[in-house]
Design a protein around this motif. Structure first.
Motif, PDB file in Angstrom:
ATOM      1  N   VAL A  19       0.814  -1.216   0.000  1.00 23.08           N
ATOM      2  CA  VAL A  19       0.000   0.000   0.000  1.00 23.08           C
ATOM      3  C   VAL A  19       0.850   1.271   0.000  1.00 23.08           C
ATOM      4  O   VAL A  19       0.459   2.277  -0.584  1.00 23.08           O
ATOM      5  CB  VAL A  19      -1.027  -0.014   1.164  1.00 23.08           C
ATOM      6  CG1 VAL A  19      -0.353   0.190   2.499  1.00 23.08           C
ATOM      7  CG2 VAL A  19      -2.133   0.995   0.937  1.00 23.08           C
ATOM      8  N   LYS A  20       2.022   1.220   0.592  1.00 28.31           N
ATOM      9  CA  LYS A  20       2.878   2.412   0.576  1.00 28.31           C
ATOM     10  C   LYS A  20       3.245   2.795  -0.851  1.00 28.31           C
ATOM     11  O   LYS A  20       3.071   3.944  -1.255  1.00 28.31           O
ATOM     12  CB  LYS A  20       4.147   2.190   1.405  1.00 28.31           C
ATOM     13  CG  LYS A  20       5.058   3.425   1.401  1.00 28.31           C
ATOM     14  CD  LYS A  20       6.371   3.169   2.119  1.00 28.31           C
ATOM     15  CE  LYS A  20       7.269   4.373   2.140  1.00 28.31           C
ATOM     16  NZ  LYS A  20       7.582   4.961   0.854  1.00 28.31           N
ATOM     17  N   GLU A  21       3.719   1.831  -1.610  1.00 27.37           N
ATOM     18  CA  GLU A  21       4.149   2.107  -2.988  1.00 27.37           C
ATOM     19  C   GLU A  21       2.958   2.359  -3.918  1.00 27.37           C
ATOM     20  O   GLU A  21       3.027   3.198  -4.817  1.00 27.37           O
ATOM     21  CB  GLU A  21       4.974   0.945  -3.542  1.00 27.37           C
ATOM     22  CG  GLU A  21       6.268   0.670  -2.811  1.00 27.37           C
ATOM     23  CD  GLU A  21       6.095  -0.118  -1.525  1.00 27.37           C
ATOM     24  OE1 GLU A  21       7.033  -0.112  -0.718  1.00 27.37           O
ATOM     25  OE2 GLU A  21       5.023  -0.726  -1.310  1.00 27.37           O
ATOM     26  N   MET A  22       1.881   1.625  -3.719  1.00 24.20           N
ATOM     27  CA  MET A  22       0.733   1.702  -4.627  1.00 24.20           C
ATOM     28  C   MET A  22      -0.184   2.887  -4.345  1.00 24.20           C
ATOM     29  O   MET A  22      -0.876   3.357  -5.239  1.00 24.20           O
ATOM     30  CB  MET A  22      -0.092   0.408  -4.552  1.00 24.20           C
ATOM     31  CG  MET A  22       0.661  -0.821  -5.013  1.00 24.20           C
ATOM     32  SD  MET A  22       1.214  -0.719  -6.718  1.00 24.20           S
ATOM     33  CE  MET A  22      -0.327  -0.752  -7.587  1.00 24.20           C
ATOM     34  N   LEU A  23      -0.186   3.382  -3.095  1.00 22.99           N
ATOM     35  CA  LEU A  23      -1.140   4.422  -2.731  1.00 22.99           C
ATOM     36  C   LEU A  23      -0.514   5.575  -1.951  1.00 22.99           C
ATOM     37  O   LEU A  23      -0.570   6.718  -2.390  1.00 22.99           O
ATOM     38  CB  LEU A  23      -2.280   3.802  -1.910  1.00 22.99           C
ATOM     39  CG  LEU A  23      -3.328   4.772  -1.359  1.00 22.99           C
ATOM     40  CD1 LEU A  23      -4.114   5.408  -2.502  1.00 22.99           C
ATOM     41  CD2 LEU A  23      -4.249   4.069  -0.392  1.00 22.99           C
ATOM     42  N   TYR A  24       0.060   5.281  -0.796  1.00 24.23           N
ATOM     43  CA  TYR A  24       0.481   6.344   0.113  1.00 24.23           C
ATOM     44  C   TYR A  24       1.499   7.300  -0.500  1.00 24.23           C
ATOM     45  O   TYR A  24       1.408   8.516  -0.289  1.00 24.23           O
ATOM     46  CB  TYR A  24       1.032   5.772   1.421  1.00 24.23           C
ATOM     47  CG  TYR A  24       0.017   4.996   2.234  1.00 24.23           C
ATOM     48  CD1 TYR A  24      -1.348   5.173   2.069  1.00 24.23           C
ATOM     49  CD2 TYR A  24       0.429   4.067   3.171  1.00 24.23           C
ATOM     50  CE1 TYR A  24      -2.271   4.453   2.813  1.00 24.23           C
ATOM     51  CE2 TYR A  24      -0.488   3.343   3.931  1.00 24.23           C
ATOM     52  CZ  TYR A  24      -1.835   3.548   3.745  1.00 24.23           C
ATOM     53  OH  TYR A  24      -2.739   2.838   4.484  1.00 24.23           O
ATOM     54  N   ASP A  25       2.458   6.786  -1.264  1.00 28.40           N
ATOM     55  CA  ASP A  25       3.454   7.680  -1.884  1.00 28.40           C
ATOM     56  C   ASP A  25       2.771   8.668  -2.826  1.00 28.40           C
ATOM     57  O   ASP A  25       3.122   9.848  -2.854  1.00 28.40           O
ATOM     58  CB  ASP A  25       4.516   6.871  -2.632  1.00 28.40           C
ATOM     59  CG  ASP A  25       5.453   6.114  -1.696  1.00 28.40           C
ATOM     60  OD1 ASP A  25       5.478   6.402  -0.487  1.00 28.40           O
ATOM     61  OD2 ASP A  25       6.150   5.200  -2.197  1.00 28.40           O
ATOM     62  N   SER A  26       1.793   8.194  -3.567  1.00 25.27           N
ATOM     63  CA  SER A  26       1.066   9.059  -4.502  1.00 25.27           C
ATOM     64  C   SER A  26       0.203  10.082  -3.764  1.00 25.27           C
ATOM     65  O   SER A  26       0.123  11.248  -4.150  1.00 25.27           O
ATOM     66  CB  SER A  26       0.206   8.200  -5.427  1.00 25.27           C
ATOM     67  OG  SER A  26      -0.432   8.995  -6.381  1.00 25.27           O
ATOM     68  N   VAL A  27      -0.450   9.651  -2.704  1.00 23.28           N
ATOM     69  CA  VAL A  27      -1.271  10.573  -1.900  1.00 23.28           C
ATOM     70  C   VAL A  27      -0.383  11.667  -1.325  1.00 23.28           C
ATOM     71  O   VAL A  27      -0.738  12.861  -1.368  1.00 23.28           O
ATOM     72  CB  VAL A  27      -2.021   9.816  -0.778  1.00 23.28           C
ATOM     73  CG1 VAL A  27      -2.649  10.787   0.208  1.00 23.28           C
ATOM     74  CG2 VAL A  27      -3.084   8.895  -1.364  1.00 23.28           C
ATOM     75  N   MET A  28       0.764  11.303  -0.801  1.00 25.14           N
ATOM     76  CA  MET A  28       1.672  12.300  -0.243  1.00 25.14           C
ATOM     77  C   MET A  28       2.153  13.287  -1.308  1.00 25.14           C
ATOM     78  O   MET A  28       2.281  14.481  -1.033  1.00 25.14           O
ATOM     79  CB  MET A  28       2.865  11.625   0.437  1.00 25.14           C
ATOM     80  CG  MET A  28       2.481  10.799   1.658  1.00 25.14           C
ATOM     81  SD  MET A  28       1.588  11.727   2.913  1.00 25.14           S
ATOM     82  CE  MET A  28       2.864  12.823   3.502  1.00 25.14           C
ATOM     83  N   ALA A  29       2.376  12.802  -2.517  1.00 21.10           N
ATOM     84  CA  ALA A  29       2.809  13.678  -3.611  1.00 21.10           C
ATOM     85  C   ALA A  29       1.690  14.639  -4.020  1.00 21.10           C
ATOM     86  O   ALA A  29       1.968  15.745  -4.502  1.00 21.10           O
ATOM     87  CB  ALA A  29       3.268  12.844  -4.805  1.00 21.10           C
ATOM     88  N   ASP A  30       0.444  14.222  -3.834  1.00 19.44           N
ATOM     89  CA  ASP A  30      -0.696  15.080  -4.180  1.00 19.44           C
ATOM     90  C   ASP A  30      -0.916  16.207  -3.178  1.00 19.44           C
ATOM     91  O   ASP A  30      -1.537  17.219  -3.506  1.00 19.44           O
ATOM     92  CB  ASP A  30      -1.988  14.261  -4.274  1.00 19.44           C
ATOM     93  CG  ASP A  30      -2.047  13.409  -5.531  1.00 19.44           C
ATOM     94  OD1 ASP A  30      -1.367  13.748  -6.515  1.00 19.44           O
ATOM     95  OD2 ASP A  30      -2.789  12.403  -5.524  1.00 19.44           O
ATOM     96  N   LEU A  31      -0.442  16.042  -1.964  1.00 21.09           N
ATOM     97  CA  LEU A  31      -0.654  17.061  -0.937  1.00 21.09           C
ATOM     98  C   LEU A  31       0.198  18.277  -1.219  1.00 21.09           C
ATOM     99  O   LEU A  31       1.344  18.172  -1.668  1.00 21.09           O
ATOM    100  CB  LEU A  31      -0.300  16.503   0.442  1.00 21.09           C
ATOM    101  CG  LEU A  31      -1.198  15.379   0.959  1.00 21.09           C
ATOM    102  CD1 LEU A  31      -0.632  14.825   2.264  1.00 21.09           C
ATOM    103  CD2 LEU A  31      -2.618  15.879   1.168  1.00 21.09           C
ATOM    104  N   PRO A  32      -0.332  19.463  -0.942  1.00 20.10           N
ATOM    105  CA  PRO A  32       0.475  20.667  -1.150  1.00 20.10           C
ATOM    106  C   PRO A  32       1.593  20.740  -0.133  1.00 20.10           C
ATOM    107  O   PRO A  32       1.488  20.186   0.970  1.00 20.10           O
ATOM    108  CB  PRO A  32      -0.523  21.804  -0.944  1.00 20.10           C
ATOM    109  CG  PRO A  32      -1.613  21.221  -0.124  1.00 20.10           C
ATOM    110  CD  PRO A  32      -1.659  19.753  -0.428  1.00 20.10           C
ATOM    111  N   PRO A  33       2.674  21.423  -0.458  1.00 16.69           N
ATOM    112  CA  PRO A  33       3.757  21.568   0.508  1.00 16.69           C
ATOM    113  C   PRO A  33       3.293  22.368   1.722  1.00 16.69           C
ATOM    114  O   PRO A  33       2.391  23.203   1.601  1.00 16.69           O
ATOM    115  CB  PRO A  33       4.850  22.320  -0.265  1.00 16.69           C
ATOM    116  CG  PRO A  33       4.225  22.819  -1.500  1.00 16.69           C
ATOM    117  CD  PRO A  33       2.943  22.095  -1.708  1.00 16.69           C
ATOM    118  N   PRO A  34       3.909  22.114   2.872  1.00 17.19           N
ATOM    119  CA  PRO A  34       3.506  22.848   4.093  1.00 17.19           C
ATOM    120  C   PRO A  34       3.818  24.322   4.018  1.00 17.19           C
ATOM    121  O   PRO A  34       4.571  24.799   3.276  1.00 17.19           O
ATOM    122  CB  PRO A  34       4.303  22.170   5.206  1.00 17.19           C
ATOM    123  CG  PRO A  34       5.312  21.302   4.562  1.00 17.19           C
ATOM    124  CD  PRO A  34       4.972  21.186   3.108  1.00 17.19           C
TER     125      PRO A  34
END
Length: 82
Positions: free
Chosen positions: A67-82
């Motif tokens: 799930v990290k490689e398939m989903l979470y990494d992509s979700v994190m990339a979609d989030l705007p920078p802090p």
């Protein structure tokens, strides 16, 4: 049912959603059909991206061993920078 006085949920116009929306969905999901996902995608007012994870089912989004490689990494990339 007690709160809204109905067995049927109230309708909500998804076109009113102004927050950016990213939809991740599983190609092997037995709970949500591709037809329902397609309908949802046409209703959202601010859809930024839709990602179908081919071999994922509903539970894989939490319990998948990759799930990290398939989903979470992509979700994190979609989030705007802090």
């Amino acid at each position: 049912m007690i709160r809204y006085g109905s067995k049927k949920p109230m309708e909500y116009f998804l076109g009113n959603v102004t927050a950016p929306v990213y939809v991740y969905w599983g190609g092997n999901d037995r709970i949500v059909s591709p037809k329902d996902v397609d309908w949802l995608l046409t209703q959202l007012g601010n859809l930024k991206r839709s990602v179908r994870i081919k071999n994922y089912n509903h539970e894989d989004f939490i319990w998948g061993t990759d799930v990290k490689e398939m989903l979470y990494d992509s979700v994190m990339a979609d989030l705007p920078p802090p």
